[in-house]
Design a protein around this motif. Sequence first.
Motif, PDB file in Angstrom:
ATOM      1  N   ALA A   1      -0.975   8.024  -5.183  1.00  0.00           N
ATOM      2  CA  ALA A   1      -1.762   8.175  -3.950  1.00  0.00           C
ATOM      3  C   ALA A   1      -3.244   8.385  -4.227  1.00  0.00           C
ATOM      4  N   SER A   2      -3.567   8.980  -5.350  1.00  0.00           N
ATOM      5  CA  SER A   2      -4.976   9.258  -5.659  1.00  0.00           C
ATOM      6  C   SER A   2      -5.793   7.975  -5.808  1.00  0.00           C
ATOM      7  N   PHE A   3      -5.139   6.854  -6.012  1.00  0.00           N
ATOM      8  CA  PHE A   3      -5.840   5.576  -6.101  1.00  0.00           C
ATOM      9  C   PHE A   3      -6.687   5.327  -4.854  1.00  0.00           C
TER      10      PHE A   3
ATOM     11  N   GLN B   1       3.785   0.854  13.016  1.00  0.00           N
ATOM     12  CA  GLN B   1       4.737   1.744  12.365  1.00  0.00           C
ATOM     13  C   GLN B   1       4.433   1.869  10.873  1.00  0.00           C
ATOM     14  N   LEU B   2       4.163   0.741  10.219  1.00  0.00           N
ATOM     15  CA  LEU B   2       3.840   0.775   8.792  1.00  0.00           C
ATOM     16  C   LEU B   2       2.503   1.467   8.527  1.00  0.00           C
ATOM     17  N   SER B   3       1.552   1.317   9.440  1.00  0.00           N
ATOM     18  CA  SER B   3       0.265   2.016   9.301  1.00  0.00           C
ATOM     19  C   SER B   3       0.476   3.521   9.324  1.00  0.00           C
ATOM     20  N   LEU B   4       1.311   3.974  10.233  1.00  0.00           N
ATOM     21  CA  LEU B   4       1.614   5.400  10.321  1.00  0.00           C
ATOM     22  C   LEU B   4       2.367   5.869   9.068  1.00  0.00           C
TER      23      LEU B   4
ATOM     24  N   LEU C   1       1.210   8.798   6.437  1.00  0.00           N
ATOM     25  CA  LEU C   1       2.105   9.898   6.092  1.00  0.00           C
ATOM     26  C   LEU C   1       2.395   9.960   4.601  1.00  0.00           C
ATOM     27  N   THR C   2       2.552   8.804   3.984  1.00  0.00           N
ATOM     28  CA  THR C   2       2.780   8.756   2.540  1.00  0.00           C
ATOM     29  C   THR C   2       1.582   9.310   1.790  1.00  0.00           C
TER      30      THR C   2
ATOM     31  N   PHE D   1       0.833  -1.206   0.000  1.00  0.00           N
ATOM     32  CA  PHE D   1       0.000   0.000   0.000  1.00  0.00           C
ATOM     33  C   PHE D   1       0.868   1.257   0.000  1.00  0.00           C
ATOM     34  N   ILE D   2       1.944   1.225   0.774  1.00  0.00           N
ATOM     35  CA  ILE D   2       2.857   2.374   0.844  1.00  0.00           C
ATOM     36  C   ILE D   2       3.504   2.610  -0.518  1.00  0.00           C
ATOM     37  N   GLU D   3       3.921   1.548  -1.155  1.00  0.00           N
ATOM     38  CA  GLU D   3       4.549   1.669  -2.470  1.00  0.00           C
ATOM     39  C   GLU D   3       3.572   2.251  -3.495  1.00  0.00           C
TER      40      GLU D   3
END
Length: 123
Positions: free
Chosen positions: A82-84, A111-114, A118-119, A74-76
Amino acid sequence: MIGMIFQQCMEDMRNEAFTIRILAVQALCSLLLSLESVNDFKGFQFLLPQMFNVFRDCTTQNHFVAANECLDSFIEIAGYQASFFRPELPSIINLMSQILTSKAVENSCKQLSLEFILTLAEE
């Protein structure tokens, strides 16, 4: 057509299908990262609820390795497009907030959720 196949895999609620659901999310994320056009992404936005249902199930069933792999993907995607995530943004933020405040969730997942939030905010 391919979106419907992903949807069927992610919605299969049989116990033995849990691994298939996780693999479907990972495969979909890989496909999304290969897309070039914003319009191509839009064709898969209807799968966002299913993607995050699988992620939620990973966390509630203590499959934190799989949950972290989902979050990494998801971060990638968020860094790439991000608009996805925009159509489900309120639900996503709510879910990530629940993850962050849960005592049952591993710190790596928090940590990854945060990082995911942020991303999304940066893009």
